[in-house]
Write an enzyme that holds these catalytic residues in place. Structure first.
Site, PDB file in Angstrom:
ATOM      1  N   THR A 128      59.856  29.648  50.841  1.00 32.93           N
ATOM      2  CA  THR A 128      60.475  30.277  49.715  1.00 32.93           C
ATOM      3  C   THR A 128      62.344  30.367  49.874  1.00 32.93           C
ATOM      4  O   THR A 128      62.033  31.345  50.246  1.00 32.93           O
ATOM      5  CB  THR A 128      59.440  30.846  49.103  1.00 32.93           C
ATOM      6  OG1 THR A 128      60.390  30.874  46.987  1.00 32.93           O
ATOM      7  CG2 THR A 128      58.894  31.837  49.001  1.00 32.93           C
ATOM      8  N   TYR A 180      54.235  37.193  46.709  1.00 33.67           N
ATOM      9  CA  TYR A 180      54.211  35.892  47.046  1.00 33.67           C
ATOM     10  C   TYR A 180      55.421  36.000  47.575  1.00 33.67           C
ATOM     11  O   TYR A 180      55.201  35.114  49.106  1.00 33.67           O
ATOM     12  CB  TYR A 180      54.314  35.003  45.541  1.00 33.67           C
ATOM     13  CG  TYR A 180      54.491  34.162  45.983  1.00 33.67           C
ATOM     14  CD1 TYR A 180      54.122  32.581  46.093  1.00 33.67           C
ATOM     15  CD2 TYR A 180      56.426  33.644  46.134  1.00 33.67           C
ATOM     16  CE1 TYR A 180      54.630  31.783  46.398  1.00 33.67           C
ATOM     17  CE2 TYR A 180      56.338  32.341  45.940  1.00 33.67           C
ATOM     18  CZ  TYR A 180      56.034  31.033  46.636  1.00 33.67           C
ATOM     19  OH  TYR A 180      56.398  29.380  47.295  1.00 33.67           O
TER      20      TYR A 180
END
Ligand SMILES: NC(=O)c1ccc[n+]([C@@H]2O[C@H](COP(=O)([O-])OP(=O)(O)OC[C@H]3O[C@@H](n4cnc5c(N)ncnc54)[C@H](OP(=O)(O)O)[C@@H]3O)[C@@H](O)[C@H]2O)c1
Length: 288
Positions: free
Chosen positions: A108, A132
Site C-alpha cells: 500500500t 494498517y
C-alpha cells in the site's frame, strides 16, 4: 500452470480470478488452472490452514491480495492487523516455499508518511503513520527474496466497498452538498487495470518491488467530482473540506501525499497503466 489467489472475494482478488479464468478459457483446456482461495478454505490467521491449502493446491504462483484492509478499524485492533497482514503473509510465504511457488504480495501507499512534496518511488524510505500501514509493511518483510511486491493506492472496482461507490450512493440518496477532503493526494487505481499488470508480473515471476497505479493524481475532492461528472451528475455539489473537518474524525492518520511514482515499471520500459480519469469513467459506466 496452476495459480492460487488469496482474498479471492475482495476488490483486487476477484479481478485477478476473473482475468485468469478468462485466460484459462481461451487456452487449451487444463493449461492454466485457477484456485480462488476464499477465507473458508484458507484463513490467513491460521498457519495450518494456509500451509495445507497451498500444499494441497501445489500452485506455481500465489497472488496474495488477501488482507485486513479496514484502515480505521486496524487502529483499535493492532494485534488483529498484524496477525492477518504480517503473520498471514509469513504463512503464505512458508506454504509457497514448500511447493516452490512464486509469490505476488499486494502492499500500500500507506507505507509512506506523505511528507514528501514529490511522488514516492520504490527506493524512498518508508514511514507508515497507521497500524494498517505498519502491518502491511511488515508483510513486505516476510517475503522471500525474488517475490513480487506490488504497491498500489486508492483502489476502486466493481466488487467490495470503495470511494467510487460511496460517492455515487451519497449523491443519489442525499440532498445538498457532498463534503470531501481536499488535503490528501494520491492516484486512484482501477482494480482490473491493477490486476492485469500484477498478473503479467506474477506469471513471468518478475522479482522485486513495483509501484503499480493508474497514472496522474488528484485529491479525494477531485476524485469525487470526476465520479459525478462521469455519471452525468452535478459535480458542483462536491465541496472541499480539510481532513480535520471530518465528522466524526477518522481513527487512522492518512498521508497527505501518497502519489506513487511507478519508477520500476517506467525505468524498465514497461507500459504504464492508463490515466486514472479514463479508467474511473469506465468503472462508473460499469457501476451504473
Ligand atoms: N483498497 C485499497 O484502496 C488498497 C490500497 C492500497 C493497497 N491495497 C492492498 O491491496 C490488496 C487488495 O485490497 P482490496 O481492496 O482487494 O481489499 P478487500 O476488498 O478488503 O479484500 C480483502 C480480501 O482479504 C480477505 N481476508 C481478510 N481477512 C482474511 C483472513 N483472515 N483470511 C482469509 N482472507 C481474508 C477478505 O475476505 P472477506 O471478504 O471474507 O473478509 C477479502 O477477500 C490488499 O493487500 C490491500 O492491502 C488496497
Amino acid at each position: 500452470m496452476r495459480v492460487l489467489v488469496t482474498g479471492a472475494t475482495g476488490q483486487v482478488g476477484s479481478e485477478i480470478v476473473r482475468l485468469l479464468e478468462e485466460r484459462a478459457e481461451s487456452r487449451v483446456r487444463g493449461r492454466l488452472e485457477v484456485v480462488a482461495a476464499g477465507r473458508e478454505v484458507m484463513d490467513l490467521t491460521s498457519r495450518d490452514s494456509v500451509v495445507s491449502a497451498i500444499c494441497a493446491a501445489e500452485p506455481d504462483v500465489v497472488f496474495h491480495p488477501g488482507a485486513w484492509t479496514s484502515v480505521d478499524a486496524c487502529e483499535a485492533e493492532p494485534d488483529r492487523a498484524f496477525l492477518v497482514n504480517a503473520l498471514g503473509t509469513r504463512h503464505v510465504a512458508e506454504g509457497a516455499r514448500l511447493v516452490s511457488a512464486h509469490v505476488v504480495y499486494f502492499s500500500t501507499d500507506y507505507v509512506f508518511d506523505g511528507a514528501s512534496p514529490r511522488p514516492y518511488n520504490e527506493w524512498d524510505a518508508t514511514n507508515p503513520l497507521s497500524v494498517y500501514g505498519r502491518s502491511k509493511l511488515a508483510g513486505e518483510s516476510e517475503l522471500d527474496p525474488g517475490s513480487t511486491i506490488v504497491r498500489t493506492s486508492w483502489v476502486v472496482g466493481t466488487q467490495g466497498h470503495n470511494m467510487a461507490k460511496t460517492v455515487l450512493k451519497a449523491a443519489r440518496e442525499r440532498e445538498g452538498p457532498l463534503r470531501v477532503v481536499e488535503d490528501q493526494r494520491g492516484s486512484p487505481t482501477e482494480a482490473s487495470d491493477l490486476a492485469a499488470k500484477a498478473v503479467s508480473l506474477g506469471l513471468s515471476r518478475r522479482p522485486g518491488l513495483f509501484h503499480v497505479t493508474n497514472q496522474g493524481d488528484t485529491t479525494w475532492y477531485g476524485f469525487a467530482r470526476a465520479v459525478l461528472r462521469a455519471a452525468g451528475l452535478d459535480e458542483a455539489r462536491v465541496e472541499p473540506i480539510a481532513t480535520s473537518e471530518l465528522d466524526p474524525p477518522r481513527a487512522a492518520p492518512r498521508p497527505a501525499n501518497s502519489v506513487l511514482d511507478n519508477a520500476a515499471l517506467r525505468l524498465s520500459g514497461e507500459q504504464l497503466l492508463p490515466h486514472w480519469e479514463s479508467s474511473v469513467a469506465r468503472l462508473v459506466r460499469a457501476l451504473q
